[in-house]
Each structure stands twice: as C-alpha cells, then as structure tokens.
Design an enzyme around this catalytic site. Sequence first.
Site, PDB file in Angstrom:
ATOM      1  N   GLN A  34       3.947  88.562 -47.435  1.00  0.00           N
ATOM      2  CA  GLN A  34       3.013  89.697 -47.374  1.00  0.00           C
ATOM      3  C   GLN A  34       2.004  89.543 -46.226  1.00  0.00           C
ATOM      4  O   GLN A  34       1.631  90.530 -45.582  1.00  0.00           O
ATOM      5  CB  GLN A  34       2.305  89.917 -48.728  1.00  0.00           C
ATOM      6  CG  GLN A  34       1.534  88.756 -49.324  1.00  0.00           C
ATOM      7  CD  GLN A  34       2.399  87.752 -50.080  1.00  0.00           C
ATOM      8  OE1 GLN A  34       3.625  87.757 -49.983  1.00  0.00           O
ATOM      9  NE2 GLN A  34       1.780  86.860 -50.831  1.00  0.00           N
TER      10      GLN A  34
ATOM     11  N   THR B 280       9.890  71.399 -42.852  1.00  0.00           N
ATOM     12  CA  THR B 280       9.893  70.213 -41.988  1.00  0.00           C
ATOM     13  C   THR B 280      11.134  69.344 -42.168  1.00  0.00           C
ATOM     14  O   THR B 280      11.631  69.180 -43.287  1.00  0.00           O
ATOM     15  CB  THR B 280       8.637  69.389 -42.313  1.00  0.00           C
ATOM     16  OG1 THR B 280       7.512  70.180 -41.971  1.00  0.00           O
ATOM     17  CG2 THR B 280       8.601  68.086 -41.542  1.00  0.00           C
TER      18      THR B 280
ATOM     19  N   GLN C 246       7.190  62.481 -44.288  1.00  0.00           N
ATOM     20  CA  GLN C 246       7.569  63.870 -43.997  1.00  0.00           C
ATOM     21  C   GLN C 246       8.307  64.521 -45.167  1.00  0.00           C
ATOM     22  O   GLN C 246       8.248  65.734 -45.335  1.00  0.00           O
ATOM     23  CB  GLN C 246       8.376  63.939 -42.699  1.00  0.00           C
ATOM     24  CG  GLN C 246       7.588  63.438 -41.479  1.00  0.00           C
ATOM     25  CD  GLN C 246       6.287  64.214 -41.279  1.00  0.00           C
ATOM     26  OE1 GLN C 246       6.255  65.447 -41.324  1.00  0.00           O
ATOM     27  NE2 GLN C 246       5.189  63.492 -41.057  1.00  0.00           N
TER      28      GLN C 246
ATOM     29  N   HIS D 271       6.457  67.042 -47.420  1.00  0.00           N
ATOM     30  CA  HIS D 271       6.122  68.424 -47.054  1.00  0.00           C
ATOM     31  C   HIS D 271       6.577  69.435 -48.090  1.00  0.00           C
ATOM     32  O   HIS D 271       5.890  70.412 -48.359  1.00  0.00           O
ATOM     33  CB  HIS D 271       6.752  68.790 -45.705  1.00  0.00           C
ATOM     34  CG  HIS D 271       5.834  68.542 -44.549  1.00  0.00           C
ATOM     35  ND1 HIS D 271       4.766  69.349 -44.279  1.00  0.00           N
ATOM     36  CD2 HIS D 271       5.826  67.576 -43.608  1.00  0.00           C
ATOM     37  CE1 HIS D 271       4.136  68.888 -43.194  1.00  0.00           C
ATOM     38  NE2 HIS D 271       4.757  67.811 -42.768  1.00  0.00           N
TER      39      HIS D 271
ATOM     40  N   GLU E 131      14.032  68.510 -36.240  1.00  0.00           N
ATOM     41  CA  GLU E 131      12.717  68.930 -35.750  1.00  0.00           C
ATOM     42  C   GLU E 131      11.954  67.743 -35.142  1.00  0.00           C
ATOM     43  O   GLU E 131      11.497  67.782 -34.006  1.00  0.00           O
ATOM     44  CB  GLU E 131      11.919  69.522 -36.923  1.00  0.00           C
ATOM     45  CG  GLU E 131      10.544  69.977 -36.518  1.00  0.00           C
ATOM     46  CD  GLU E 131       9.605  70.202 -37.704  1.00  0.00           C
ATOM     47  OE1 GLU E 131      10.015  70.002 -38.868  1.00  0.00           O
ATOM     48  OE2 GLU E 131       8.450  70.559 -37.461  1.00  0.00           O
ATOM     49  N   HIS E 132      11.784  66.685 -35.952  1.00  0.00           N
ATOM     50  CA  HIS E 132      11.096  65.477 -35.474  1.00  0.00           C
ATOM     51  C   HIS E 132      12.102  64.346 -35.328  1.00  0.00           C
ATOM     52  O   HIS E 132      12.911  64.134 -36.228  1.00  0.00           O
ATOM     53  CB  HIS E 132      10.068  64.986 -36.498  1.00  0.00           C
ATOM     54  CG  HIS E 132       9.030  65.989 -36.863  1.00  0.00           C
ATOM     55  ND1 HIS E 132       8.963  66.562 -38.110  1.00  0.00           N
ATOM     56  CD2 HIS E 132       7.999  66.487 -36.153  1.00  0.00           C
ATOM     57  CE1 HIS E 132       7.928  67.392 -38.154  1.00  0.00           C
ATOM     58  NE2 HIS E 132       7.319  67.375 -36.978  1.00  0.00           N
TER      59      HIS E 132
ATOM     60  N   ASP F   7       1.657  65.525 -35.922  1.00  0.00           N
ATOM     61  CA  ASP F   7       1.274  66.590 -36.851  1.00  0.00           C
ATOM     62  C   ASP F   7      -0.221  66.873 -36.802  1.00  0.00           C
ATOM     63  O   ASP F   7      -0.648  68.019 -36.917  1.00  0.00           O
ATOM     64  CB  ASP F   7       1.591  66.167 -38.293  1.00  0.00           C
ATOM     65  CG  ASP F   7       3.018  66.478 -38.708  1.00  0.00           C
ATOM     66  OD1 ASP F   7       3.760  67.064 -37.908  1.00  0.00           O
ATOM     67  OD2 ASP F   7       3.382  66.132 -39.851  1.00  0.00           O
TER      68      ASP F   7
ATOM     69  N   HIS G   6      22.190 105.847  -9.736  1.00  0.00           N
ATOM     70  CA  HIS G   6      21.679 104.616  -9.139  1.00  0.00           C
ATOM     71  C   HIS G   6      21.992 104.606  -7.643  1.00  0.00           C
ATOM     72  O   HIS G   6      21.161 104.252  -6.812  1.00  0.00           O
ATOM     73  CB  HIS G   6      22.344 103.375  -9.752  1.00  0.00           C
ATOM     74  CG  HIS G   6      21.937 103.056 -11.155  1.00  0.00           C
ATOM     75  ND1 HIS G   6      22.254 103.838 -12.216  1.00  0.00           N
ATOM     76  CD2 HIS G   6      21.245 101.993 -11.652  1.00  0.00           C
ATOM     77  CE1 HIS G   6      21.782 103.290 -13.326  1.00  0.00           C
ATOM     78  NE2 HIS G   6      21.159 102.170 -13.011  1.00  0.00           N
TER      79      HIS G   6
HETATM   80  N1  LIG Z   1       8.499  73.604 -38.606  1.00  0.00           N
HETATM   81  C1  LIG Z   1       7.246  73.287 -38.421  1.00  0.00           C
HETATM   82  O1  LIG Z   1       6.772  73.182 -37.314  1.00  0.00           O
HETATM   83  C2  LIG Z   1       6.346  73.029 -39.603  1.00  0.00           C
HETATM   84  C3  LIG Z   1       5.066  72.511 -39.401  1.00  0.00           C
HETATM   85  C4  LIG Z   1       4.237  72.365 -40.489  1.00  0.00           C
HETATM   86  C5  LIG Z   1       4.651  72.767 -41.748  1.00  0.00           C
HETATM   87  N2  LIG Z   1       5.898  73.256 -41.920  1.00  0.00           N
HETATM   88  C6  LIG Z   1       6.391  73.710 -43.214  1.00  0.00           C
HETATM   89  O2  LIG Z   1       5.518  74.680 -43.718  1.00  0.00           O
HETATM   90  C7  LIG Z   1       5.767  74.807 -45.098  1.00  0.00           C
HETATM   91  C8  LIG Z   1       4.503  75.049 -45.857  1.00  0.00           C
HETATM   92  O3  LIG Z   1       4.933  75.543 -47.100  1.00  0.00           O
HETATM   93  P1  LIG Z   1       3.978  75.907 -48.276  1.00  0.00           P
HETATM   94  O4  LIG Z   1       4.848  76.492 -49.337  1.00  0.00           O
HETATM   95  O5  LIG Z   1       3.153  74.750 -48.594  1.00  0.00           O
HETATM   96  O6  LIG Z   1       2.977  76.995 -47.701  1.00  0.00           O
HETATM   97  P2  LIG Z   1       3.200  78.420 -47.026  1.00  0.00           P
HETATM   98  O7  LIG Z   1       1.832  78.898 -46.710  1.00  0.00           O
HETATM   99  O8  LIG Z   1       4.211  78.377 -45.936  1.00  0.00           O
HETATM  100  O9  LIG Z   1       3.815  79.331 -48.161  1.00  0.00           O
HETATM  101  C9  LIG Z   1       3.079  79.706 -49.291  1.00  0.00           C
HETATM  102  C10 LIG Z   1       3.391  81.144 -49.620  1.00  0.00           C
HETATM  103  O10 LIG Z   1       4.756  81.283 -49.983  1.00  0.00           O
HETATM  104  C11 LIG Z   1       4.869  82.430 -50.802  1.00  0.00           C
HETATM  105  N3  LIG Z   1       5.851  82.163 -51.847  1.00  0.00           N
HETATM  106  C12 LIG Z   1       5.897  81.103 -52.668  1.00  0.00           C
HETATM  107  N4  LIG Z   1       6.932  81.214 -53.515  1.00  0.00           N
HETATM  108  C13 LIG Z   1       7.556  82.381 -53.237  1.00  0.00           C
HETATM  109  C14 LIG Z   1       8.713  83.075 -53.758  1.00  0.00           C
HETATM  110  N5  LIG Z   1       9.430  82.557 -54.770  1.00  0.00           N
HETATM  111  N6  LIG Z   1       9.072  84.241 -53.215  1.00  0.00           N
HETATM  112  C15 LIG Z   1       8.365  84.756 -52.185  1.00  0.00           C
HETATM  113  N7  LIG Z   1       7.275  84.150 -51.655  1.00  0.00           N
HETATM  114  C16 LIG Z   1       6.876  82.993 -52.178  1.00  0.00           C
HETATM  115  C17 LIG Z   1       3.505  82.703 -51.401  1.00  0.00           C
HETATM  116  O11 LIG Z   1       3.071  83.978 -51.048  1.00  0.00           O
HETATM  117  C18 LIG Z   1       2.593  81.662 -50.771  1.00  0.00           C
HETATM  118  O12 LIG Z   1       1.397  82.218 -50.261  1.00  0.00           O
HETATM  119  C19 LIG Z   1       6.482  73.529 -45.544  1.00  0.00           C
HETATM  120  O13 LIG Z   1       7.832  73.873 -45.809  1.00  0.00           O
HETATM  121  C20 LIG Z   1       6.396  72.667 -44.301  1.00  0.00           C
HETATM  122  O14 LIG Z   1       7.476  71.796 -44.173  1.00  0.00           O
HETATM  123  C21 LIG Z   1       6.738  73.411 -40.863  1.00  0.00           C
HETATM  124 ZN   LIG Z   2       4.543  66.607 -41.144  1.00  0.00          ZN
END
Ligand SMILES: NC(=O)c1ccc[n+]([C@@H]2O[C@H](COP(=O)([O-])OP(=O)(O)OC[C@H]3O[C@@H](n4cnc5c(N)ncnc54)[C@H](O)[C@@H]3O)[C@@H](O)[C@H]2O)c1
Ligand SMILES: [Zn+2]
Length: 439
Positions: free
Chosen positions: A182, A228, A250, A253, A318-319, A352, A412
């Site tokens: 959203q 991650t 990691q 995460h 990724e890493h 990170d 053209h």
């Molecule tokens: N690739 C990168 O560079 C990188 C870097 C840092 C973090 N990350 C990743 O970011 C992610 C963070 O995840 P998070 O969950 O803690 O936070 P987030 O903020 O990404 O997601 C949370 C949101 O997910 C939504 N959500 C949860 N369950 C849901 C469902 N069943 N259906 C629809 N929407 C839903 C909710 O609205 C909630 O606000 C981790 O997977 C982490 O590995 C990736």
């Molecule tokens: Zn990390």
Amino acid sequence: MIRYLKRGKDVQVRADDDAKVRATVETIIKDIEQRGDEAVRQYSRQFDNWDPADFRLSQAEIEAARKSLSAREIEDIAFAQKQVRNFAQIQRDSMQDVEVETYPGVVLGHKHIPVNAVGCYIPGGKYPLLASAHMSVLTAKVAGVPRIVSTAPPYQGQPHPAIVTAMSMAGADDILVLGGVQAVVAMAVGTPSLAPVDMLVGPGNMFVAEAKRQLYGRVGIDLFAGPTETLVIADDSVDGEMCAVDLLGQAEHGPTSPSILLTTSEKLAHDTMAEIERQLKILPTAGIAAQSWAAYGEVIVCDTDEEMLQKADEIASEHVQVMTRDPDYFLANMTNYGALFLGPRTNVSFGDKVIGTNHTLPTNKNARYTGGLWVGKFLKTCTYQRVLTDEASATMGAYCSRLCHMENFAGHGEQANLRVRRYGTRAEVPWYQPVPFEA
Ligand SMILES: NC(=O)c1ccc[n+]([C@@H]2O[C@H](COP(=O)([O-])OP(=O)(O)OC[C@H]3O[C@@H](n4cnc5c(N)ncnc54)[C@H](O)[C@@H]3O)[C@@H](O)[C@H]2O)c1
Ligand SMILES: [Zn+2]
C-alpha cells in the site's frame, strides 16, 4: 567435484511461493487503483493495524522523534551517513558529462539529469531498518533529486523515532508512516495529499519487491531488491565460528533469506554446521534465523577456488563474503554478485550499516544483470546532438536518406532529403536521389 552437505528448498517450491506473492500483490494494486485512499487505509489497518489521521508526519512530529534519541544515537547515525554520503559523492564525481565532435561538424553529448521525484521505501516490518534511509534518501540527495518522499511502516504500532530521524537527517522532503504494497502504490499513484513520484527505490520483503516490479513501467524502479541473501566463500584460513556468525547474521533478516557456505574445506563445512546449531541456541533472533537456515541454508564443498568461482557466479548472490587466502582472485574473476566483502576483517554487516557502500542490492539472481542502488540509478543519462556545418548536414542527410530507403521509411527519408536540399549542393552529393517530394 561439487558436493552438497545441506540443500535448501527446491526450485519448484520456491516458484510456487513466488506465484502466490505475485497474485496477492496484483489484487492489492488493482484494489487501490479502484478505491484509492480508502483501500490504502484498509490494507494499512489489515497488515499493520495502523490508521492515523494523516500518514504524513508533521514537522513537530519529526522534531519530537529526533528529541527522543540520545546524543550518542544521533552521532552514530551521522557517522554512518557521512560514510555513505562520501562514497556516493565520489561515485557521482566519477560520472562525467561528455560533448565530443565525433565526425567533422557533428557534435554529440550526454548529460546526467536527476529524476524529479523519488519515493524511498524503508523496511520496518521485522526490524526498524534505519540504515535504508541513508542508502536511499541520502544517495538520491547526492544525485540532486529535487523531491524525495520517504516511507516506513509503523514499528510496534508507532513511527520509529530512529528511522524518522535518519530520513530527516538524510534530507527527505516528505516523511510517511505507511508500509508494504500500500505504501509503494500510494507513492507511485499519489494520494489526495501527496503528488505521485517518478521512481520507487529501496529494499523490502517479497511483497514490497514484487509491488515495485509490477509497477515498473508506470514508474521507474531502482532494481529488484527483495529478501536478503548471503554467500560465504571460505577456505581453511578461517574457522567455523566466523563462518557461522556471518551466515546467521544475515539469515536473521527473514524466514526466506538464503545463507550459503561455499568452501574447499570439508572440515570447515562440518565445523560451521555444528557452530550454527550451537549459536542458534543463544542468538536472540534465532526464531527467524533458524527458519531460514532450515529452509534455505546450503553448504557446498568444492575441490578448488575455480570450482567455487563457477558455483558462486551461478548462485549470483546479493552479498558475497570472501574469506580465502586469495580473495583478490574472486574480485578479479567473479561476475555475478551484488556486493563483495573481501577478507575476514570486513563482513556484510559493515556494508549494511556503516562502511559507506550501498546496502540496497539485487536478489533472486538479478545480480546477473545489475549492481545495487547507487547515485547513478537516480540519474538519467540523456543524449543530445548538434550539426555545426552545412556540409555535415548534407553528408549525414545523404547517408540517412539511403538508409531510410532500405527501411521503406518515406517520411524519415524526407526529413533527411530536406536537409540535403537546404544545406547541400547537388555537386557535392551526387548520390542524392530525391524521390517523392522533389519539386
Ligand atoms: N535486497 C536488499 O538490498 C535488502 C536490504 C535490506 C533489507 N532487505 C529485506 O527487506 C525485508 C524487510 O522485510 P520486513 O517484512 O521486515 O519489512 P517490510 O517493511 O519490507 O515489509 C513489511 C510490510 O509487509 C506487508 N505485509 C506483511 N505481510 C503481508 C502479507 N501477507 N500480504 C501483503 N503484505 C504483507 C505489511 O504491509 C508490512 O508493512 C527483508 O526481507 C530483508 O531481507 C533487503
Ligand atoms: Zn543484512
């Protein structure tokens, strides 16, 4: 020979999981498109139990968040931001505009233009990932983006003060407290109180990453930066404790985060697996790390560095942490990775949180075609041209005219023919064959 001592979920199961996420995200996006703000509110209530009068924070709320932090916390955020800003500025300075006379009388150039408005998603579901504020907002700022919107979900029912402060210190113009699909859709299509952005950036869980992917085309995105992943490449120059710490660091995460050990030492492989079991009994975030290790963790034994290199490029993690006697071999030869961490003195956590390279990096094998978020992702490399002389115009016109003819492009061709008529002399361009519009 490559041997697996532990394997993760098979490819088919992962594909089925991905398909479910795709369908969920598609439904939410459609619903928000049809019902607008009302649907944004409904999903915020449903997923995050969050329904404030305004998703956007006022200046007073931002200041209150900052005041609630200690001087030490502010200084730590400032230190990390300084490192990120510094490296981003060095990378910006490495990108030169060009303007060159490429053919007598023909001048071609390009310039880097910042995107006008970006929306930065800062993850905050499981952990308040304030570091993502430096990585997205600050980098956009260094690129010269004029309008930066930044959003994070509420953390335990509240805006998280350190995330809000990091966003504000990094230079965000608007700060929202809204999470998930959203939030991403609201920034892309706009809300009654928020103009839409041109581009979405930042990491997130699989729902957030998939929402960005589906919105791509309507708005720009930085890259696919989902859950991650980490790969540790090690030989017997390091021990099981270090490898286990760096894998679990990691794996915490999220439950779908793969951590993989690739090693030439079978002893190290066994030591690491035993250490992981031991550490999972004491790590405070073992609830998540144990799930992802069980479902996605892998341990792979190879005979040589060359075999590890081949496997690592195939994994395209990724890493990639390299803790071998000769980490530079991997720097020189590896082609598929989001970021490399060379030698045991550094580690993914430095990247990170603090060291200055960007932590928003490609997952899901997207490292095959892109690096991570950096200042260049916020800049559009746009070309321009000038023709300085009549002669050059007539010469290009003559070539262009014949090339258009091969493609049956009469319109053209006439653009080219007109230049030959206006700026050339027939004698100079005997190969000019005016066809349809010649007087
Ligand atoms: N690739 C990168 O560079 C990188 C870097 C840092 C973090 N990350 C990743 O970011 C992610 C963070 O995840 P998070 O969950 O803690 O936070 P987030 O903020 O990404 O997601 C949370 C949101 O997910 C939504 N959500 C949860 N369950 C849901 C469902 N069943 N259906 C629809 N929407 C839903 C909710 O609205 C909630 O606000 C981790 O997977 C982490 O590995 C990736
Ligand atoms: Zn990390």
